[in-house]
Design an enzyme around this catalytic site. Structure first.
Site, PDB file in Angstrom:
ATOM      1  N   LYS A 222       0.813  -1.227   0.000  1.00  0.00           N
ATOM      2  CA  LYS A 222       0.000   0.000   0.000  1.00  0.00           C
ATOM      3  C   LYS A 222       0.842   1.270   0.000  1.00  0.00           C
ATOM      4  O   LYS A 222       2.034   1.250   0.236  1.00  0.00           O
ATOM      5  CB  LYS A 222      -1.012  -0.044   1.141  1.00  0.00           C
ATOM      6  CG  LYS A 222      -2.147  -1.013   0.783  1.00  0.00           C
ATOM      7  CD  LYS A 222      -3.406  -0.793   1.536  1.00  0.00           C
ATOM      8  CE  LYS A 222      -4.487  -1.725   0.967  1.00  0.00           C
ATOM      9  NZ  LYS A 222      -5.456  -2.107   1.988  1.00  0.00           N
ATOM     10  N   ARG A 256      -4.109  -9.925   4.559  1.00  0.00           N
ATOM     11  CA  ARG A 256      -4.480 -10.027   3.139  1.00  0.00           C
ATOM     12  C   ARG A 256      -3.292  -9.523   2.329  1.00  0.00           C
ATOM     13  O   ARG A 256      -2.931  -8.352   2.427  1.00  0.00           O
ATOM     14  CB  ARG A 256      -5.719  -9.169   2.894  1.00  0.00           C
ATOM     15  CG  ARG A 256      -6.232  -9.182   1.463  1.00  0.00           C
ATOM     16  CD  ARG A 256      -7.456  -8.277   1.341  1.00  0.00           C
ATOM     17  NE  ARG A 256      -7.973  -8.246  -0.024  1.00  0.00           N
ATOM     18  CZ  ARG A 256      -7.497  -7.463  -0.994  1.00  0.00           C
ATOM     19  NH1 ARG A 256      -6.479  -6.653  -0.748  1.00  0.00           N
ATOM     20  NH2 ARG A 256      -8.026  -7.504  -2.200  1.00  0.00           N
TER      21      ARG A 256
END
Ligand code: HH2
Length: 284
Positions: A222, A256
């Site tokens: 991210k 995840r």
């Protein structure tokens, strides 16, 4: 955690790895690689070999500013992947990453076992669909929609506010008929959060344990990692590993991730350190 997902009982502190299969043209780190159903299926099989515990199939990018995908297009991307995996006898539970009730219904009918809802029940009908199917659901924290969420990134105490808002989402899920025991909570790293807020949230993720539900966290590749290091999305595995390690040490049950093999190794070492740390009791 102790939760039946498909044929598998997820029992114990984990960490369990959810491998990401993005059947999209525009996901932030792997858009277009697995849009074709055959490529998505091959990728899911690879993630299973690398040590994933379940896979998450999605047909809509949720990156900041992403436009919504029409339902018929999302169905076209997701359902064939679930169908083919089930027809192949895929050995892992399959999650569907969607905020739309109709996509969830179709994916569950095709054989998916879990719904991963990044909207925190933004579509009230999604709650009814999940309740009727009796499957587990991931309830993720977000404000607004991916198109406008970054305008809502204002917090005094991000961990406390996310915890309070997740508590509300959980209450709405229960009111929709979803069993509390079938919920997993996710703080939504990068969703309506700046890079600094995402880091703050990861540092205090332990505070979410007071909600009494298993936690899933998705730090993989991210933008907070890019902000800290300057690395482009395709080169953020080392930063992802650091974040996964922090999550495991904080007691997070599920992560995840895109890079399952690397994260599997990191998670195993972090879990061993966590257990060894917990085994020592009393003052020294
Ligand atoms: N992050 C993304 C998508 N789905 N689901 C949960 N529960 N938690 C997350 O943190 C999360 C999620 C974004 O990552 P990715 O799927 O790789 O990108 P995109 O949304 O661009 O497809």
């Amino acid at each position: 955690m102790r939760m039946q997902i498909g044929a598998r009982l997820f029992d114990g502190p984990g960490p369990f790895l959810m491998g990401i299969v993005n059947a999209t043209p525009d996901s932030f780190s792997d858009g277009g690689l697995f849009l074709d159903a055959d490529a998505a299926v091959a990728h899911a099989l690879r993630l299973a070999e690398e040590g994933a515990d379940l896979v998450d199939v999605g047909g809509e990018s949720t990156r900041p500013g992403a436009p919504p995908v029409p339902e018929v297009e999302e169905l076209r991307r997701v359902v064939p992947v679930v169908e083919r995996l089930r027809a192949l006898g895929f050995p892992l539970p399959i999650s569907v990453d969607t905020a739309k009730a109709e996509v969830a219904r179709a994916a569950l009918a095709a054989g998916a076992h879990l719904v991963n809802d990044t909207s925190g029940l933004g579509d009230p009908d999604l709650g009814r669909a999940v309740a009727a199917a009796g499957v587990p659901i991931v309830l993720m924290h977000m404000r607004g929609t991916p198109a406008d969420m970054q305008a809502h990134a204002e917090y005094h105490d991000v961990a406390q506010e996310v915890a309070a808002e997740l508590e509300d989402v959980l209450a709405r899920a229960v009111a929709a008929g979803i069993a509390r025991e079938r919920t997993i909570l996710d703080p939504g790293i990068g969703f309506a959060k700046t890079a600094e807020q995402s880091i703050e949230l990861l540092a205090h993720v332990r505070e979410l344990r007071r909600l009494g539900r298993p936690l899933l966290v998705g730090p993989s590749r991210k933008s907070f990692i890019g902000k800290l290091t300057g690395a482009p999305a395709g080169e953020r595995v080392p930063g992802t590993i650091a974040a996964v390690t922090a999550c495991v040490l904080a007691g997070v049950e599920m992560v995840r991730v895109h890079d399952v093999a690397a994260c599997r190794q990191a998670a195993r070492v972090a879990a061993a350190l966590r257990e060894a740390g917990a085994a020592r009791t009393g003052p020294r």
